[in-house]
Design an enzyme around this catalytic site. Structure first.
Site, PDB file in Angstrom:
ATOM      1  N   SER A   1      -7.910  12.463 -10.410  1.00  0.00           N
ATOM      2  CA  SER A   1      -7.562  11.051 -10.202  1.00  0.00           C
ATOM      3  C   SER A   1      -8.868  10.337  -9.890  1.00  0.00           C
ATOM      4  O   SER A   1      -9.445  10.558  -8.826  1.00  0.00           O
ATOM      5  CB  SER A   1      -6.616  10.893  -9.015  1.00  0.00           C
ATOM      6  OG  SER A   1      -5.463  11.650  -9.238  1.00  0.00           O
TER       7      SER A   1
ATOM      8  N   SER B   1     -11.364  14.143   2.080  1.00  0.00           N
ATOM      9  CA  SER B   1     -10.793  13.061   1.281  1.00  0.00           C
ATOM     10  C   SER B   1     -11.885  12.101   0.853  1.00  0.00           C
ATOM     11  O   SER B   1     -12.905  11.960   1.531  1.00  0.00           O
ATOM     12  CB  SER B   1      -9.701  12.321   2.049  1.00  0.00           C
ATOM     13  OG  SER B   1     -10.269  11.282   2.800  1.00  0.00           O
ATOM     14  N   LYS B   2     -11.661  11.468  -0.306  1.00  0.00           N
ATOM     15  CA  LYS B   2     -12.661  10.529  -0.820  1.00  0.00           C
ATOM     16  C   LYS B   2     -12.767   9.344   0.122  1.00  0.00           C
ATOM     17  O   LYS B   2     -13.829   8.819   0.393  1.00  0.00           O
ATOM     18  CB  LYS B   2     -12.235  10.021  -2.194  1.00  0.00           C
ATOM     19  CG  LYS B   2     -12.307  11.077  -3.266  1.00  0.00           C
ATOM     20  CD  LYS B   2     -11.733  10.556  -4.576  1.00  0.00           C
ATOM     21  CE  LYS B   2     -11.509  11.696  -5.540  1.00  0.00           C
ATOM     22  NZ  LYS B   2     -10.406  11.494  -6.425  1.00  0.00           N
ATOM     23  N   ARG B   3     -11.614   8.957   0.665  1.00  0.00           N
ATOM     24  CA  ARG B   3     -11.571   7.752   1.487  1.00  0.00           C
ATOM     25  C   ARG B   3     -12.394   7.895   2.773  1.00  0.00           C
ATOM     26  O   ARG B   3     -13.018   6.972   3.231  1.00  0.00           O
ATOM     27  CB  ARG B   3     -10.110   7.436   1.831  1.00  0.00           C
ATOM     28  CG  ARG B   3      -9.833   5.964   1.841  1.00  0.00           C
ATOM     29  CD  ARG B   3      -8.362   5.683   1.962  1.00  0.00           C
ATOM     30  NE  ARG B   3      -7.557   6.490   1.047  1.00  0.00           N
ATOM     31  CZ  ARG B   3      -6.252   6.659   1.181  1.00  0.00           C
ATOM     32  NH1 ARG B   3      -5.607   6.115   2.175  1.00  0.00           N
ATOM     33  NH2 ARG B   3      -5.578   7.377   0.306  1.00  0.00           N
TER      34      ARG B   3
END
Ligand code: GLU
Length: 313
Positions: free
Chosen positions: A10, A250-252
């Site tokens: 994603s 996580s990317k966030r």
């Protein structure tokens, strides 16, 4: 048997170490069987996944030496390979489920779904009560004047049991442990659960390698394969990589992204360290993906989540 595996990222930002480990294992597992890799860009959420991230992701995979045989911007016989361009396919299979009487509109708001009284899954997500399943045609028409519904798939009181290639036997009762699940969001975007089944089946994928956070999505997906008369692939779920404090990467949260890694390490240094984390190499020494093909075996990979040691990256 030569397998057809896939990368299904994603593209909502640069890949982090967990995404990289997943890509490496998917690549090794398929290539070791003499098979191929398909790249599918999971950009259903168009706003969060602009094309520039997908292009960056391709460049990153190539830089790491994780080449694919079909898909992405390279195209191929089973395209398009961007979920944002595959609505026609999703409609086709969604209608099949509708014809089987398995789909109903749900008007519940987020607040209703997350009500404290709702039963919850182990991971904290609420199990849908099925309240909208009993709405009359008139009620549905009335509600449609107020808001557009999400579309849910009815599930029976059926236990789905499957043997994961890495994690072993896994079972879940669809009604009790999962509940009727969303096939299409109220804004018209098809849900991951439907899209992933349609795509893996239409692209001839025989082997799905992905993070253990998706293990509990698999029974829903197997149910959809059954209802649509499609053949399910073999699933392999790999342990998650955790930050030093035990959080999921996580990317966030800005966890070590490829951008940071690239300024410090060469591609073989990153691949070698990932292989070491996954139990494939005894030492974190540089390696190219191809060189790992002779040593890789799923039995080397731990089943428990892997906490990143603080001196590795
Ligand atoms: N697109 C998902 C992700 O990047 C993976 C979905 C799957 O492998 O089924 O986490």
């Amino acid at each position: 048997m030569s397998e057809v595996g896939r990368f299904a990222p994603s593209p909502s930002g640069r890949m982090h170490l967990g995404n990289l480990l997943c890509s490496l294992l998917a690549w090794l597992s398929a290539k070791q069987s003499g098979g191929r890799i398909v790249l599918r860009i999971e950009d259903l959420d168009r706003a969060r996944c602009p094309r520039k991230y997908a292009d960056q992701l391709e460049a990153d995979l190539q830089w790491l030496g994780l080449h694919w045989d079909e898909g992405g911007s390279q195209g191929g016989a089973h395209g398009p390979y961007y979920q944002s361009q595959r609505d026609e396919m999703y409609w086709h299979y969604f209608k099949k489920l509708q014809e089987k009487g398995l789909v109903y509109p749900c008007f519940c708001t987020r607040a209703q779904l997350h009500a404290a009284s709702a039963p919850h899954r182990e991971d904290g997500t609420p199990i849908y009560s099925g309240i909208c399943k009993t709405l009359s045609t008139e009620q549905v028409q009335q509600n449609r004047l107020q808001r557009s519904p999400a579309m849910r798939c009815k599930v029976p009181d059926q236990t789905i049991c499957f043997v994961d290639g890495h994690m072993g036997e896994y079972r879940e009762n669809l009604e009790k442990d999962c509940g009727d699940f969303v096939l299409q969001r109220s804004d018209g975007v098809f849900a991951y659960q439907l899209a992933v089944v349609v795509d893996d089946a239409c692209m001839g994928i025989t082997q799905v390698v992905r993070g253990a956070d998706l293990l509990d999505s698999t029974p829903r997906q197997i149910y959809l394969y059954e209802q649509l008369g499609l053949k399910a692939p073999q699933f392999y779920h790999l342990p998650l990589l955790l930050a030093q404090d035990g959080r999921r990467l996580s990317k966030r949260d800005g966890d070590v992204s490829l951008e940071q890694l690239q300024s410090k390490y060469t591609a073989p240094e990153i691949i070698g360290r990932l292989a070491y984390l996954a139990g494939i190499l005894a030492k974190p020494e540089p390696a190219k993906p191809k060189e790992l093909l002779t040593v890789f075996d799923w039995s080397m990979v731990p089943k428990q989540d892997i906490r990143l040691p603080n001196d590795l990256f």
